[in-house]
Design an enzyme around this catalytic site. Structure first.
Site, short mmCIF file in Angstrom:
data_model
loop_
_atom_site.label_atom_id
_atom_site.label_comp_id
_atom_site.label_asym_id
_atom_site.label_seq_id
_atom_site.Cartn_x
_atom_site.Cartn_y
_atom_site.Cartn_z
N GLY A 189 -4.18 8.55 -15.19
CA GLY A 189 -4.08 7.42 -14.27
C GLY A 189 -4.71 6.17 -14.84
O GLY A 189 -5.27 5.36 -14.10
N TYR B 99 -2.76 10.38 3.20
CA TYR B 99 -3.70 10.15 2.10
C TYR B 99 -5.09 10.72 2.43
O TYR B 99 -5.69 11.44 1.62
CB TYR B 99 -3.78 8.64 1.87
CG TYR B 99 -4.77 8.19 0.83
CD1 TYR B 99 -4.54 8.44 -0.53
CD2 TYR B 99 -5.92 7.49 1.19
CE1 TYR B 99 -5.45 7.99 -1.48
CE2 TYR B 99 -6.82 7.05 0.24
CZ TYR B 99 -6.59 7.30 -1.10
OH TYR B 99 -7.47 6.86 -2.04
N1 SER Z 1 -8.19 1.70 -0.97
C1 SER Z 1 -7.54 2.89 -0.55
C2 SER Z 1 -6.38 2.61 0.30
O1 SER Z 1 -6.38 1.59 0.94
C3 SER Z 1 -8.51 3.75 0.20
O2 SER Z 1 -9.05 4.69 -0.65
O3 SER Z 1 -5.51 3.40 0.38
#
Ligand code: SER
Length: 310
Positions: free
Chosen positions: A3, A137
């Site tokens: 990454g 997520y």
């Molecule tokens: N910055 C990330 C997001 O907004 C959060 O880990 O998905």
């Protein structure tokens, strides 16, 4: 590093090369990285879901530590839950298994404030609070944290992790996150003197300037293993502000700047996350402190993005 073309990887790989020698850090990604990363040291194209290709790179380059940064961020994950789950979880399993099978020294894997949810305490969220993430997520990061601790306990994998707040940097743009407004605002302020924010003006979130995030990450990786007591992931606090407060800071750099608000689907994601974080456990275990406040961060960001855009 897996990454190395992403927002964190671009900065982290450059700093690791500076500290440990360019030839000792192998950058990899499925997308070509920025010029500085591509030309400054070894780079291999790698798909984070291809275990045998990753194993070959580990063997060929005699890799001892892996920074696994590949992930689909919160906003993009909501658009394609199955794909985000596959990428975020399977790539982690691949690295955890390689670490176990090949006895690697250390692994870094980032978690996020997204592991918290609507039932979590919003202010100064402690290291261990109620966790009910309601985004794809966040669910993948919380599940990942549990697996990291599992691999540490069962197989003695030396895995280390922090829950990053929203990260703010100028080298590479953020991609598909809910905290991206705090990066986009600078590009728009420089180019057009105005920005339409996808979060409402009072939506406070924990954020951090990238230099601090990189410093915390390398400090974590350089700390003796017996001092790392948290093997899921450490809270990392940074600075907390809302879009209106950031806009005020941007105005100090560009008095013509104007902001408007038009919240989209990411508003609900932001509202499910903490507004500020208590990272006293990390501070105690690592003896680490950030350097940037909102004004110092805004100053560097505005200056560097202005330079970048010519
Ligand atoms: N910055 C990330 C997001 O907004 C959060 O880990 O998905």
């Amino acid at each position: 590093m897996i990454g190395a073309s992403g927002q964190i990887g671009s900065d982290l790989v450059l700093e690791l090369r500076k500290r440990f020698g360019a030839d000792n850090i192998i950058a990899s990604d499925i997308r070509e990285p920025m010029k500085e990363v591509l030309e400054g040291g070894p780079y291999v194209e790698l798909n984070a879901l291809n275990k045998s290709d990753i194993e070959k790179v580990v063997d060929d380059y005699k890799i001892t530590e892996v920074y696994h940064l590949a992930a689909i961020l919160s906003g993009n994950a909501e658009k394609n839950p199955a794909k985000a789950w596959e990428i975020n979880m399977n790539s982690l399993f691949i690295i955890l298994d390689i670490a176990k099978e090949k006895n690697l020294d250390k692994i870094f894997w980032p978690s996020s404030i997204a592991v918290f949810g609507p039932g979590t305490k919003k202010q100064n969220t402690p290291q261990n609070d109620f966790m009910d993430p309601n985004t794809v997520y966040g669910i993948s990061k919380l599940a990942g944290e549990r697996w990291c601790e599992y691999y540490h306990q069962k197989y003695d994998v030396d895995i280390r992790s922090v829950r990053y707040p929203g990260l703010i940097s100028y080298k590479t743009e953020a991609g598909g996150g809910t905290t991206d407004y705090a990066v986009e605002i600078f590009y728009e302020a420089v180019k057009n003197n105005k920005y339409e924010c996808f979060l409402s003006e009072e939506t406070a979130l924990p954020m951090m300037y990238m230099d601090d995030a990189i410093d915390a990450t390398i400090t974590l990786m350089e700390t003796d293993a017996d001092k790392i007591k948290v093997r899921s992931s450490y809270n990392l606090a940074g600075i907390s502000f809302n879009p209106m407060q950031l806009a005020e800071e941007v105005k100090k750099q560009n008095p013509d700047f104007e902001i408007t608000y038009n919240p989209d689907f990411r508003q609900a994601i932001a509202e499910s996350w903490p507004q500020s974080i208590d990272d006293s456990v990390l501070v105690e275990h690592l003896a680490w402190k950030p350097k940037y406040n909102i004004s110092a961060m805004t100053e560097v960001m505005y200056r560097e993005i202005k330079k970048k855009l010519g």
